[in-house]
Design a protein around this motif. Sequence first.
Motif, PDB file in Angstrom:
ATOM      1  N   LYS A 201       0.805  -1.160  -0.151  1.00 36.14           N
ATOM      2  CA  LYS A 201      -0.094  -0.085  -0.066  1.00 36.14           C
ATOM      3  C   LYS A 201       0.892   1.261  -0.082  1.00 36.14           C
ATOM      4  CE  LYS A 201      -2.321  -1.829   3.229  1.00 36.14           C
ATOM      5  NZ  LYS A 201      -3.319  -2.345   4.537  1.00 36.14           N
TER       6      LYS A 201
ATOM      7  N   ASN B 244     -13.690   5.277   4.837  1.00 33.16           N
ATOM      8  CA  ASN B 244     -12.552   5.160   5.603  1.00 33.16           C
ATOM      9  C   ASN B 244     -11.388   5.871   5.522  1.00 33.16           C
ATOM     10  OD1 ASN B 244      -9.876   3.603   5.109  1.00 33.16           O
ATOM     11  ND2 ASN B 244     -10.778   2.394   6.539  1.00 33.16           N
TER      12      ASN B 244
ATOM     13  N   ASP C  61     -18.002  -2.134   9.668  1.00 33.94           N
ATOM     14  CA  ASP C  61     -16.672  -2.676   9.950  1.00 33.94           C
ATOM     15  C   ASP C  61     -16.728  -2.504  11.487  1.00 33.94           C
ATOM     16  OD1 ASP C  61     -14.054  -2.499  10.501  1.00 33.94           O
ATOM     17  OD2 ASP C  61     -13.429  -0.922   9.291  1.00 33.94           O
TER      18      ASP C  61
ATOM     19  N   GLY D 231     -11.436 -14.362  13.221  1.00 30.06           N
ATOM     20  CA  GLY D 231     -12.005 -13.524  12.169  1.00 30.06           C
ATOM     21  C   GLY D 231     -10.808 -12.272  11.881  1.00 30.06           C
TER      22      GLY D 231
ATOM     23  N   PRO E  74      -4.288 -10.639  10.109  1.00 28.04           N
ATOM     24  CA  PRO E  74      -3.415  -9.510  10.242  1.00 28.04           C
ATOM     25  C   PRO E  74      -2.213  -9.581   9.341  1.00 28.04           C
ATOM     26  CG  PRO E  74      -3.199 -10.757  12.258  1.00 28.04           C
ATOM     27  CD  PRO E  74      -4.606 -11.222  11.379  1.00 28.04           C
TER      28      PRO E  74
ATOM     29  N   SER F 114      -3.846  -7.869   6.520  1.00 29.54           N
ATOM     30  CA  SER F 114      -4.228  -6.301   6.682  1.00 29.54           C
ATOM     31  C   SER F 114      -3.371  -5.677   7.529  1.00 29.54           C
ATOM     32  CB  SER F 114      -5.762  -6.591   7.620  1.00 29.54           C
ATOM     33  OG  SER F 114      -5.399  -7.135   8.802  1.00 29.54           O
TER      34      SER F 114
ATOM     35  N   ASP G 297     -11.050 -19.452  12.026  1.00 28.29           N
ATOM     36  CA  ASP G 297     -11.608 -18.694  10.709  1.00 28.29           C
ATOM     37  C   ASP G 297     -12.002 -19.882   9.817  1.00 28.29           C
ATOM     38  OD1 ASP G 297     -11.150 -17.313   8.205  1.00 28.29           O
ATOM     39  OD2 ASP G 297     -10.110 -15.872   9.114  1.00 28.29           O
TER      40      ASP G 297
ATOM     41  N   THR H 188      -6.277 -19.059   6.557  1.00 27.49           N
ATOM     42  CA  THR H 188      -5.801 -17.755   5.926  1.00 27.49           C
ATOM     43  C   THR H 188      -4.201 -17.767   5.990  1.00 27.49           C
ATOM     44  OG1 THR H 188      -5.697 -16.446   8.169  1.00 27.49           O
ATOM     45  CG2 THR H 188      -7.638 -16.360   6.784  1.00 27.49           C
TER      46      THR H 188
ATOM     47  N   ILE I 175     -14.432 -22.642  11.752  1.00 32.28           N
ATOM     48  CA  ILE I 175     -15.689 -22.313  12.443  1.00 32.28           C
ATOM     49  C   ILE I 175     -16.856 -21.953  11.454  1.00 32.28           C
ATOM     50  CG2 ILE I 175     -15.114 -19.973  12.711  1.00 32.28           C
ATOM     51  CD1 ILE I 175     -16.377 -20.554  15.533  1.00 32.28           C
TER      52      ILE I 175
ATOM     53  N   PRO J 216     -19.125 -19.787   9.827  1.00 33.78           N
ATOM     54  CA  PRO J 216     -19.459 -18.310   9.684  1.00 33.78           C
ATOM     55  C   PRO J 216     -20.593 -17.881  10.474  1.00 33.78           C
ATOM     56  CG  PRO J 216     -18.741 -18.799   7.443  1.00 33.78           C
ATOM     57  CD  PRO J 216     -19.204 -20.317   8.395  1.00 33.78           C
TER      58      PRO J 216
ATOM     59  N   ASP K 296     -19.326 -17.646  16.054  1.00 30.10           N
ATOM     60  CA  ASP K 296     -18.489 -17.320  17.155  1.00 30.10           C
ATOM     61  C   ASP K 296     -18.855 -17.099  18.433  1.00 30.10           C
ATOM     62  OD1 ASP K 296     -16.014 -17.100  15.147  1.00 30.10           O
ATOM     63  OD2 ASP K 296     -17.508 -16.315  14.110  1.00 30.10           O
TER      64      ASP K 296
ATOM     65  N   GLY L 134     -14.147 -10.498  10.831  1.00 29.87           N
ATOM     66  CA  GLY L 134     -14.909 -11.631  10.658  1.00 29.87           C
ATOM     67  C   GLY L 134     -16.019 -11.723  11.675  1.00 29.87           C
TER      68      GLY L 134
ATOM     69  N   GLN M 157     -20.585  -9.469  11.168  1.00 26.96           N
ATOM     70  CA  GLN M 157     -21.452 -10.595  10.958  1.00 26.96           C
ATOM     71  C   GLN M 157     -22.696 -10.513  11.955  1.00 26.96           C
ATOM     72  OE1 GLN M 157     -21.275 -13.670  14.130  1.00 26.96           O
ATOM     73  NE2 GLN M 157     -18.929 -13.717  13.743  1.00 26.96           N
TER      74      GLN M 157
ATOM     75  N   ILE N 246     -18.413 -15.632   2.576  1.00 29.89           N
ATOM     76  CA  ILE N 246     -17.415 -14.608   3.557  1.00 29.89           C
ATOM     77  C   ILE N 246     -16.647 -13.921   2.398  1.00 29.89           C
ATOM     78  CG2 ILE N 246     -17.478 -16.153   5.532  1.00 29.89           C
ATOM     79  CD1 ILE N 246     -14.498 -16.976   4.794  1.00 29.89           C
TER      80      ILE N 246
ATOM     81  N   ASP O  35      -6.536  -9.146   0.221  1.00 30.48           N
ATOM     82  CA  ASP O  35      -5.391  -9.344   0.017  1.00 30.48           C
ATOM     83  C   ASP O  35      -4.121  -8.257  -0.021  1.00 30.48           C
ATOM     84  OD1 ASP O  35      -4.412  -8.801  -2.986  1.00 30.48           O
ATOM     85  OD2 ASP O  35      -6.215  -9.599  -3.045  1.00 30.48           O
TER      86      ASP O  35
ATOM     87  N   ASN P 241      -6.434  -2.031  -1.264  1.00 28.66           N
ATOM     88  CA  ASN P 241      -6.926  -1.353  -0.102  1.00 28.66           C
ATOM     89  C   ASN P 241      -8.535  -0.957  -0.428  1.00 28.66           C
ATOM     90  OD1 ASN P 241      -6.719  -0.328   2.636  1.00 28.66           O
ATOM     91  ND2 ASN P 241      -6.581   1.654   1.602  1.00 28.66           N
TER      92      ASN P 241
HETATM   93  N1  LIG Z   1      -3.717  -5.115   2.013  1.00 25.43           N
HETATM   94  C1  LIG Z   1      -5.029  -4.697   2.640  1.00 25.43           C
HETATM   95  N2  LIG Z   1      -4.892  -4.238   4.044  1.00 25.43           N
HETATM   96  C2  LIG Z   1      -5.896  -3.785   4.739  1.00 25.43           C
HETATM   97  C3  LIG Z   1      -7.146  -3.531   3.903  1.00 25.43           C
HETATM   98  C4  LIG Z   1      -7.331  -3.987   2.363  1.00 25.43           C
HETATM   99  O1  LIG Z   1      -8.459  -3.934   1.924  1.00 25.43           O
HETATM  100  N3  LIG Z   1      -6.195  -4.495   1.973  1.00 25.43           N
HETATM  101  N4  LIG Z   1      -8.183  -2.843   4.682  1.00 25.43           N
HETATM  102  C5  LIG Z   1      -7.966  -2.238   5.831  1.00 25.43           C
HETATM  103  C6  LIG Z   1      -9.464  -2.123   6.678  1.00 25.43           C
HETATM  104  S1  LIG Z   1     -10.129  -0.982   6.143  1.00 25.43           S
HETATM  105  C7  LIG Z   1      -9.563  -2.906   7.568  1.00 25.43           C
HETATM  106  S2  LIG Z   1     -10.949  -2.791   8.728  1.00 25.43           S
HETATM  107  C8  LIG Z   1      -8.735  -4.254   8.023  1.00 25.43           C
HETATM  108  C9  LIG Z   1      -9.285  -5.412   8.287  1.00 25.43           C
HETATM  109  O2  LIG Z   1      -8.371  -6.411   9.059  1.00 25.43           O
HETATM  110  P1  LIG Z   1      -8.723  -7.835   9.186  1.00 25.43           P
HETATM  111  O3  LIG Z   1     -10.175  -8.163   9.963  1.00 25.43           O
HETATM  112  O4  LIG Z   1      -7.580  -8.613   9.811  1.00 25.43           O
HETATM  113  O5  LIG Z   1      -8.959  -8.502   7.603  1.00 25.43           O
HETATM  114  P2  LIG Z   1      -9.961  -9.296   6.971  1.00 25.43           P
HETATM  115  O6  LIG Z   1      -9.158 -10.078   5.688  1.00 25.43           O
HETATM  116  O7  LIG Z   1     -11.082  -8.771   6.489  1.00 25.43           O
HETATM  117  O8  LIG Z   1     -10.035 -10.477   7.822  1.00 25.43           O
HETATM  118  C10 LIG Z   1     -11.155 -11.036   8.349  1.00 25.43           C
HETATM  119  C11 LIG Z   1     -11.131 -12.630   8.698  1.00 25.43           C
HETATM  120  O9  LIG Z   1     -12.346 -13.182   8.764  1.00 25.43           O
HETATM  121  C12 LIG Z   1     -12.565 -14.323   8.403  1.00 25.43           C
HETATM  122  N5  LIG Z   1     -14.058 -14.726   8.786  1.00 25.43           N
HETATM  123  C13 LIG Z   1     -14.935 -14.316   7.869  1.00 25.43           C
HETATM  124  N6  LIG Z   1     -16.391 -14.413   8.415  1.00 25.43           N
HETATM  125  C14 LIG Z   1     -15.900 -15.126   9.664  1.00 25.43           C
HETATM  126  C15 LIG Z   1     -16.709 -15.764  10.826  1.00 25.43           C
HETATM  127  O10 LIG Z   1     -17.896 -15.745  10.715  1.00 25.43           O
HETATM  128  N7  LIG Z   1     -16.096 -16.220  11.854  1.00 25.43           N
HETATM  129  C16 LIG Z   1     -14.591 -15.907  11.894  1.00 25.43           C
HETATM  130  N8  LIG Z   1     -13.925 -16.475  13.091  1.00 25.43           N
HETATM  131  N9  LIG Z   1     -14.010 -15.715  10.662  1.00 25.43           N
HETATM  132  C17 LIG Z   1     -14.700 -15.111   9.773  1.00 25.43           C
HETATM  133  C18 LIG Z   1     -12.397 -14.223   6.942  1.00 25.43           C
HETATM  134  O11 LIG Z   1     -11.821 -15.655   6.481  1.00 25.43           O
HETATM  135  C19 LIG Z   1     -10.986 -13.423   7.348  1.00 25.43           C
HETATM  136  O12 LIG Z   1      -9.835 -14.180   7.160  1.00 25.43           O
HETATM  137  O13 LIG Z   1      -7.649  -4.497   7.137  1.00 25.43           O
HETATM  138  C20 LIG Z   1      -7.014  -3.027   6.716  1.00 25.43           C
HETATM  139  N10 LIG Z   1      -5.683  -3.547   5.918  1.00 25.43           N
END
Ligand SMILES: Nc1nc2c(c(=O)[nH]1)N[C@H]1C(S)=C(S)[C@@H](COP(=O)(O)OP(=O)(O)OC[C@H]3O[C@@H](n4cnc5c(=O)[nH]c(N)nc54)[C@H](O)[C@@H]3O)O[C@H]1N2
Length: 714
Positions: free
Chosen positions: A32, A91, A122, A155, A158, A161, A189, A193, A205, A207, A210, A285, A289, A580, A584, A588
């Motif tokens: 990014k 955002n 979010d 869920g 990192p 993200s 998850d 991942t 788990i 979806p 949790d 995650g 939900q 779900i 990647d 962003n």
């Molecule tokens: N490269 C990159 N980085 C980013 C972003 C981006 O778009 N790209 N976006 C940014 C933003 S705005 C945010 S808010 C953050 C988000 O940061 P994270 O929350 O760490 O990122 P996600 O990849 O959304 O991870 C959500 C995880 O929840 C899992 N999941 C889905 N449903 C469920 C469920 O019901 N239960 C459980 N236990 N798991 C579930 C998914 O498989 C996924 O692995 O990332 C930030 N960083």
Amino acid sequence: MCGVEIRVRGREILSIRGDEKDPFSRGHICPKALGIKDVHEDPDRIRHPLRRTATGWKEVSWEEALDEVAHRLLSVQREHGMDSVASYFGNPQVHSYSGLLGGAKFLRTLRSRNRYSATSVDQLPHHFAAYFMYGHQLMIPVPDLDRTKFFLILGGNPVVSNGSLMTAPDVATRLKELRGRGGRLVVVDPRRTETAELADTHLFITPGTDAFFLLSLLHVLFKEDLISTGSLGESLDGLDVIRDLAWPFSPEVTAATTGVAAGTVIQLARDFAKSEAAVCYGRMGVSTQQFGALCQWLIQLVNLCTGNLDRPGGAMFTKPAFDVLNLAAGFGQRGSFDKRRTRVRGLPEFGSEFPVAALAEEILTPGEGQIRALVTAAGNPVISTPNGQQLERALANLDFMVSVDFYLNETTRHAHVILPPTSALERDHFDLIFHVLAIRNTVKYSKPLFDKPLGALHDYEIFDQLGARLESIDPSRRPKGLARWISRILTPKRSVALGIRFGGRGAGWNPLSRGLTLSKVAANPHGIDLGALDPCLPERLLTKNKRIDLAPKPLVEDLRRLAKTLVKDDTRPSEALRLIGRRDLRTNNSWLHNSRRFVKGPKRCTLLIHPDDASARGLTGGDIATVTSRSGSVDITVEPSGEMMRGVVSIPHGWGHHRPGIRLRVAQEHAGVSVNDLTDDTFIDELCGNSALNGVEVTVRRAALSPTTLDLSA
Ligand SMILES: Nc1nc2c(c(=O)[nH]1)N[C@H]1C(S)=C(S)[C@@H](COP(=O)(O)OP(=O)(O)OC[C@H]3O[C@@H](n4cnc5c(=O)[nH]c(N)nc54)[C@H](O)[C@@H]3O)O[C@H]1N2
Ligand SMILES: Nc1nc2c(c(=O)[nH]1)N[C@H]1C(S)=C(S)[C@@H](COP(=O)(O)OP(=O)(O)OC[C@H]3O[C@@H](n4cnc5c(=O)[nH]c(N)nc54)[C@H](O)[C@@H]3O)O[C@H]1N2
Ligand SMILES: [Mo]
């Protein structure tokens, strides 16, 4: 928050690298960071105000654009009332301190209570739990990643993200360090991942289930006498209530629902409780939900009941140089819930905002109180909020729309006027919010790299100029007396200077103090490390009685809604799959796809599906499938993968750039589909109103082969 070292010649950017001298990010950057250059240089980036005309977009002067916007907004409000003009803030607004402060001031002048933002797609559940337990919506504990011995992630991904509500540059290294010091990483998850790949244990788990899993953890803690609240015990109310609430949810009772075996939950609870420092953390995650608020509450309880809140290696609170929480609380602003409800569906307000899942219906449903005009800033809700196609229909219905944004994208194309701010390299930077959520106390101020071009305006200047026009046409909006004086002299930068000076680590008025000032911070451009997080409870609690209520009423009552979704052993698995999302490294949200380096290589907007689920539908890799939900359907390339739990499919968000009329030439060639054409504006966490973007019921079948349904993008 990662330090970047940008080499320039004149206005040309020669290279972008991680800043080795940044004590927090230690030279780390993610892709990014390179996006900064691509956006800055992007020929598609809008640099002058645009006005939509019968024959297309026309560049107009700032004067003309701002005058028109102010007049149109006011005339809608005069005819239909203050609330007939709504706002949606996205955002990136939160990543610009001046945009954030300027935007907040503008909203006060606009005087509409119809406010929406990306919060409700979010982290709203985090604010909800923090507000009810710790007395402030921003009082969100952060995993003490560098000192923990046991990290339980639900869920969150990192490694991709970079950590969210847990600002932690170079998470992958920090997670390897955790395991290197004998610590354990457990990831829960529905998808195995990139983070799960680094874990000792990964648990699939189902979806949306949790909350049951977390209740079972608590059940075991109580049953096996593993509760230990440590020194905080004296400040807690309601521990007995929690015991009674968790009691019916033994691991044996919840296993059929969650898909996690009872024995696994029991062992996990024991290991977590016995670890010298453990932390449970949940992110997108478990926020986006159906039971997001319950999840975030129960996560707090798991940490609290094992003595891991506010202790090193557990979940801790920051003490930032600019203490936004204490400042807001000083003005009586802690957050709010259900002071009013949306007109059509009666969804509750939180923190003076309504859930964005209600925005389209508030525009489309006629009657008293209907939204007629919209201001968007730094947001792309057509792509980022549930049932995007419905929202698009709604936007096309507005009397007037203005967007503060530098791209002509899926959302802003519906605007009548687009007001483009400067790019990130042309403004200064101070992280108002993300220092509050970081795994160490740090502070940094960055000067603008480039002067802004002649005539260009920063986000906050656009807001200021609009606000000034609203006030001059309608003087009743002018703040009176002292407030007027303050609002005039308090520029965003001065606010930061004052915030640091009086922020608990600040110099105050004492010229001899060794405390912080903005100039001292600015004199350290690599940032200042203020140390690891320190225990601070109960003093720092912002609840009125300085105690923590473990069993806030709205959350306790919501358990009834949860209990109705418990699956009995004999229930046949349904034909439907659960959808779900995923992120990647080279995206962003929706707005970096216009950069070649972010879209090149194998297609990433694909349907991940377990190989058995694929073959049961006669699908193999590379086929096109039609995915259908209550809201709509999309055609997408199939990618069978053992990463997926059976019964669960995944589509990343932020794509769908095939919409006509956008000006994103590279993104259009790599359009993909928008997962939010499948997500459902009626599928929400009914307690707090957050969108349930995960766990959406879909069916998947082979696409009928017609050229129009084929996704031909690379
Ligand atoms: N490269 C990159 N980085 C980013 C972003 C981006 O778009 N790209 N976006 C940014 C933003 S705005 C945010 S808010 C953050 C988000 O940061 P994270 O929350 O760490 O990122 P996600 O990849 O959304 O991870 C959500 C995880 O929840 C899992 N999941 C889905 N449903 C469920 C469920 O019901 N239960 C459980 N236990 N798991 C579930 C998914 O498989 C996924 O692995 O990332 C930030 N960083
Ligand atoms: N299905 C599904 N949907 C999701 C998610 C998911 O995981 N799954 N994630 C959700 C999350 S966590 C989030 S945060 C939201 C994001 O939702 P949004 O914030 O609505 O969408 P973004 O894609 O981040 O769009 C940001 C916009 O801001 C503009 N922009 C960038 N920088 C600036 C700036 O400095 N000033 C101004 N004025 N504009 C700027 C960009 O051009 C772009 O148009 O999406 C949510 N939607
Ligand atoms: Mo986000």
